[in-house]
Design an enzyme around this catalytic site. Structure first.
Site, PDB file in Angstrom:
ATOM      1  CB  THR A  14      -0.807   0.103   1.116  1.00 35.53           C
ATOM      2  OG1 THR A  14      -1.692  -1.116   1.302  1.00 35.53           O
ATOM      3  CG2 THR A  14      -1.610   1.211   1.349  1.00 35.53           C
ATOM      4  CB  VAL A  15       3.075   2.697   2.585  1.00 33.64           C
ATOM      5  CG1 VAL A  15       3.781   3.901   2.775  1.00 33.64           C
ATOM      6  CG2 VAL A  15       1.980   2.556   3.587  1.00 33.64           C
ATOM      7  CB  VAL A 134       2.808   9.046  14.793  1.00 34.02           C
ATOM      8  CG1 VAL A 134       1.555   9.439  15.596  1.00 34.02           C
ATOM      9  CG2 VAL A 134       3.676   8.218  15.430  1.00 34.02           C
ATOM     10  N   GLY A 136      -0.046   8.717   9.871  1.00 33.30           N
ATOM     11  CA  GLY A 136      -0.291   8.576   8.516  1.00 33.30           C
ATOM     12  C   GLY A 136       0.319  10.079   7.900  1.00 33.30           C
ATOM     13  CB  ILE A 138      -1.514  14.105  10.719  1.00 31.68           C
ATOM     14  CG1 ILE A 138      -2.998  13.657  10.362  1.00 31.68           C
ATOM     15  CG2 ILE A 138      -1.596  15.351  11.610  1.00 31.68           C
ATOM     16  CD1 ILE A 138      -3.906  13.191  11.465  1.00 31.68           C
ATOM     17  N   GLY A 189     -12.360  -2.529   3.694  1.00 35.09           N
ATOM     18  CA  GLY A 189     -10.810  -2.435   3.618  1.00 35.09           C
ATOM     19  C   GLY A 189     -10.312  -1.558   4.765  1.00 35.09           C
ATOM     20  CD  GLU A 192      -4.263  -5.422   8.024  1.00 34.58           C
ATOM     21  OE1 GLU A 192      -4.034  -6.525   7.521  1.00 34.58           O
ATOM     22  OE2 GLU A 192      -3.787  -4.380   7.714  1.00 34.58           O
ATOM     23  CG  ASP A 203      -1.918   1.034  14.699  1.00 33.77           C
ATOM     24  OD1 ASP A 203      -0.919   0.762  14.313  1.00 33.77           O
ATOM     25  OD2 ASP A 203      -2.605   2.084  14.688  1.00 33.77           O
ATOM     26  CE  LYS A 207      -0.732   4.573  14.181  1.00 37.47           C
ATOM     27  NZ  LYS A 207      -1.972   4.432  13.457  1.00 37.47           N
TER      28      LYS A 207
HETATM   29  N1  LIG Z   1      -1.219   1.256   4.968  1.00 37.01           N
HETATM   30  C1  LIG Z   1      -1.057   2.201   5.561  1.00 37.01           C
HETATM   31  O1  LIG Z   1      -2.070   3.008   5.376  1.00 37.01           O
HETATM   32  C2  LIG Z   1      -0.038   2.601   6.551  1.00 37.01           C
HETATM   33  C3  LIG Z   1      -0.072   3.840   7.069  1.00 37.01           C
HETATM   34  C4  LIG Z   1       0.805   4.208   8.207  1.00 37.01           C
HETATM   35  C5  LIG Z   1       1.946   3.431   8.303  1.00 37.01           C
HETATM   36  N2  LIG Z   1       1.829   2.302   7.666  1.00 37.01           N
HETATM   37  C6  LIG Z   1       3.393   1.321   7.812  1.00 37.01           C
HETATM   38  O2  LIG Z   1       3.778   1.219   6.777  1.00 37.01           O
HETATM   39  C7  LIG Z   1       4.323  -0.057   6.569  1.00 37.01           C
HETATM   40  C8  LIG Z   1       3.818  -1.001   5.139  1.00 37.01           C
HETATM   41  O3  LIG Z   1       2.547  -1.049   5.214  1.00 37.01           O
HETATM   42  P1  LIG Z   1       1.772  -1.592   3.946  1.00 37.01           P
HETATM   43  O4  LIG Z   1       0.285  -1.235   4.448  1.00 37.01           O
HETATM   44  O5  LIG Z   1       2.296  -0.730   2.725  1.00 37.01           O
HETATM   45  O6  LIG Z   1       2.058  -2.904   3.966  1.00 37.01           O
HETATM   46  P2  LIG Z   1       1.711  -3.980   2.819  1.00 37.01           P
HETATM   47  O7  LIG Z   1       0.803  -3.467   1.873  1.00 37.01           O
HETATM   48  O8  LIG Z   1       1.455  -5.357   3.374  1.00 37.01           O
HETATM   49  O9  LIG Z   1       3.000  -4.029   1.986  1.00 37.01           O
HETATM   50  C9  LIG Z   1       4.159  -4.596   2.460  1.00 37.01           C
HETATM   51  C10 LIG Z   1       5.311  -4.840   1.470  1.00 37.01           C
HETATM   52  O10 LIG Z   1       6.607  -5.293   2.113  1.00 37.01           O
HETATM   53  C11 LIG Z   1       6.989  -6.586   1.256  1.00 37.01           C
HETATM   54  N3  LIG Z   1       7.453  -7.079   2.605  1.00 37.01           N
HETATM   55  C12 LIG Z   1       7.183  -7.798   3.630  1.00 37.01           C
HETATM   56  N4  LIG Z   1       7.897  -8.435   4.378  1.00 37.01           N
HETATM   57  C13 LIG Z   1       9.013  -8.546   3.653  1.00 37.01           C
HETATM   58  C14 LIG Z   1      10.237  -9.220   3.980  1.00 37.01           C
HETATM   59  N5  LIG Z   1      10.428  -9.796   4.971  1.00 37.01           N
HETATM   60  N6  LIG Z   1      11.073  -9.204   3.061  1.00 37.01           N
HETATM   61  C15 LIG Z   1      10.769  -8.483   1.607  1.00 37.01           C
HETATM   62  N7  LIG Z   1       9.876  -7.714   1.601  1.00 37.01           N
HETATM   63  C16 LIG Z   1       8.766  -7.779   2.548  1.00 37.01           C
HETATM   64  C17 LIG Z   1       5.681  -7.207   0.619  1.00 37.01           C
HETATM   65  O11 LIG Z   1       6.188  -7.910  -0.209  1.00 37.01           O
HETATM   66  P3  LIG Z   1       5.229  -8.717  -1.331  1.00 37.01           P
HETATM   67  O12 LIG Z   1       4.536  -7.524  -2.067  1.00 37.01           O
HETATM   68  O13 LIG Z   1       6.201  -9.302  -2.174  1.00 37.01           O
HETATM   69  O14 LIG Z   1       4.406  -9.392  -0.410  1.00 37.01           O
HETATM   70  C18 LIG Z   1       4.781  -5.663   0.291  1.00 37.01           C
HETATM   71  O15 LIG Z   1       5.651  -5.401  -1.114  1.00 37.01           O
HETATM   72  C19 LIG Z   1       3.844  -0.767   8.028  1.00 37.01           C
HETATM   73  O16 LIG Z   1       5.140  -0.610   8.584  1.00 37.01           O
HETATM   74  C20 LIG Z   1       2.899  -0.237   8.396  1.00 37.01           C
HETATM   75  O17 LIG Z   1       2.515  -0.148   9.764  1.00 37.01           O
HETATM   76  C21 LIG Z   1       0.858   1.655   6.758  1.00 37.01           C
END
Ligand SMILES: NC(=O)c1ccc[n+]([C@@H]2O[C@H](COP(=O)([O-])OP(=O)(O)OC[C@H]3O[C@@H](n4cnc5c(N)ncnc54)[C@H](OP(=O)(O)O)[C@@H]3O)[C@@H](O)[C@H]2O)c1
Length: 429
Positions: A14-15, A134, A136, A138, A189, A192, A203, A207
């Site tokens: 996602t990010v 923390v 997103g 903001i 969505g 989780e 979570d 933060k």
């Molecule tokens: N989503 C949000 O809105 C949001 C907001 C604020 C902060 N965050 C933080 O941002 C981070 C990422 O979140 P996300 O939602 O983008 O996660 P996500 O959609 O699950 O994406 C995770 C990515 O990391 C890769 N990955 C995971 N474990 C790995 C490993 N061991 N080795 C190599 N690649 C690995 C995955 O690979 P594959 O694609 O091959 O599976 C995927 O591309 C997290 O720490 C989350 O807490 C997210």
């Protein structure tokens, strides 16, 4: 730094894909600010063969080998967007060790291993920036680290988890119970498949630990933080709160009490005219009270590809334009001291109690007597009769009382023969 900055992007979910989109969409605008290009050189994923809705930019190398990021001398900044505290911890430590700056959105990693990783960053004089960790999009980290740096922070209250806030908003606005509101959040969505971290306050706790570090310059161990989630909130309590003019929100709060830190994550009643009470759906907000600036309110989207990508790239731009030692924590000390924590039993709040008691004369007076014996003074009461006439809810709002006295009163009341179900209790802020 060179005029072309090479990023090593760890994670393209996602990010990560949001970061790539913003770099593409706002390329010229960003170049105007940095004086050069920002290029994603390498993307690390778990599975390079996985079909993806969005592919990394042309010319980007896709790898499943983490060391490809920290051993590449051309990579200037490693951007960790994988999540988790295992592989991410190794990647961040190795990258700092190899002299890379690191940007991360990973609150779990920094809440659990921040002390060690910030010390390493300081030793290596590298950036460990974390605006996206923390709330997103903001800009609360920059606000605490820079804009409000001259203030002593008296108090901070945040709605730090969009999923929990969405669920409580659905319960409040549509009269749904917790299970139905959670199912709706999952359908959209926002939650989780396993929503534990969001609904049990974990979570938000991650933060809050990061906010305390920035606001008070100390390390508050995650394991010491009192945390209560929202999974046991009943629609009945949302309705009673509304009758008194309050909304229930999951908040992370920290206050300075006689120089000690009092903090926790818990559901609380907020007066409905407060700005925080009106933060709805999956939005986040943080209210910071500084001793010079007064109250400051920050509001916006706490998650999502583009809002979170916006915060990640703010860090990248900030590191590029920095010409002195990176400002990771906002303090000069290389290792921040442990927080001087106030015993949570001594924390004072106004309170909401819902008792379930036998519907007969004298019970209300007995409840009031027990409260008075524990030095808890009642400010408002609602008592409702039921058709069955066997058990009724009685709701008290109280003036300020300490957690220790509140717990003792609940223990005594729950042991009475007229009590038909455990007392429900929330703090009012
Ligand atoms: N989503 C949000 O809105 C949001 C907001 C604020 C902060 N965050 C933080 O941002 C981070 C990422 O979140 P996300 O939602 O983008 O996660 P996500 O959609 O699950 O994406 C995770 C990515 O990391 C890769 N990955 C995971 N474990 C790995 C490993 N061991 N080795 C190599 N690649 C690995 C995955 O690979 P594959 O694609 O091959 O599976 C995927 O591309 C997290 O720490 C989350 O807490 C997210």
């Amino acid at each position: 730094m060179a005029s072309t900055i090479n990023l090593g992007l760890a994670g393209f979910g996602t990010v990560g894909s949001g970061v790539a989109s913003i770099l593409e969409e706002n390329k010229d605008w960003i170049a105007r600010r940095t004086g050069g290009d920002i290029r994603i050189k390498t993307v690390l994923v778990r599975d390079t063969a996985k079909p993806r809705k969005q592919t990394p930019p042309p010319g980007t190398r896709l790898t499943a080998e983490p060391s490809d990021l920290w051993t590449d001398p051309d990579i200037d900044i490693v951007v960790e967007l994988m999540g988790g505290t295992g592989a991410a911890r190794t990647l961040v430590a190795e990258s700092l060790g190899a002299g890379k700056h690191v940007v991360t959105a990973n609150k779990a990693l920094l809440a659990e291993h921040g002390q060690e990783l910030f010390a390493l960053a300081a030793e290596k004089e590298r950036g460990l920036y974390h605006e996206a960790s923390v709330a997103g999009g903001i800009p609360v980290i920059a606000a605490l680290k820079e804009s409000l740096a001259a203030n002593r922070i008296e108090k901070m209250v945040g709605i730090l988890n969009g999923t929990a806030n969405f669920i409580l908003s659905e319960m409040t606005d549509k009269g749904q119970d917790f299970a139905a509101a959670l199912a709706r959040a999952q359908e959209l969505g926002y939650a989780e498949a396993d929503p534990t971290f969001d609904v049990e306050g974990v979570d938000a706790a991650h933060k809050l630990v990061l906010l305390i570090r920035l606001a008070y310059g100390c390390h508050y161990p995650l394991s010491s933080l009192p945390v209560t989630g929202i999974s046991s909130i009943a629609a009945e309590d949302i309705d009673f709160a509304a009758e008194f003019g309050y909304r229930i929100k999951l908040v992370g709060q920290v206050r300075s009490v006689s120089g000690r830190i009092e903090a926790g994550v818990f559901p609380a009643l907020l007066p409905e005219h407060y700005m925080l009470a009106n933060v709805s759906s999956n939005f986040n907000a943080v209210r910071v009270q500084g001793n010079a600036v007064g109250p400051v309110m920050l509001y916006g989207q706490g998650a999502g590809a583009l809002p979170t990508g916006s915060a990640v790239l703010a860090d990248v731009l900030s590191l590029i334009s920095y010409d002195r030692r990176p400002n990771n924590t906002g303090y000069q000390e290389l290792v921040l001291p442990d927080a001087d924590i106030l015993d949570p039993e001594l924390a004072g709040f106004n309170h909401y109690f819902r008792f379930t008691v036998a519907d007969r004369p004298g019970v209300l007076a007995q409840l009031a007597r027990i409260m008075a014996e524990h030095n808890i003074s009642i400010s408002q009461v609602i008592q409702k009769g039921e058709a069955s006439g066997r058990r009724v809810p009685v709701v008290f709002l109280t003036h300020q009382a300490r957690t220790r006295e509140v717990n003792a009163a609940i223990t005594e009341i729950d042991a009475q023969e007229f009590t038909a179900a455990p007392t429900v209790h929330y703090r009012i802020i």
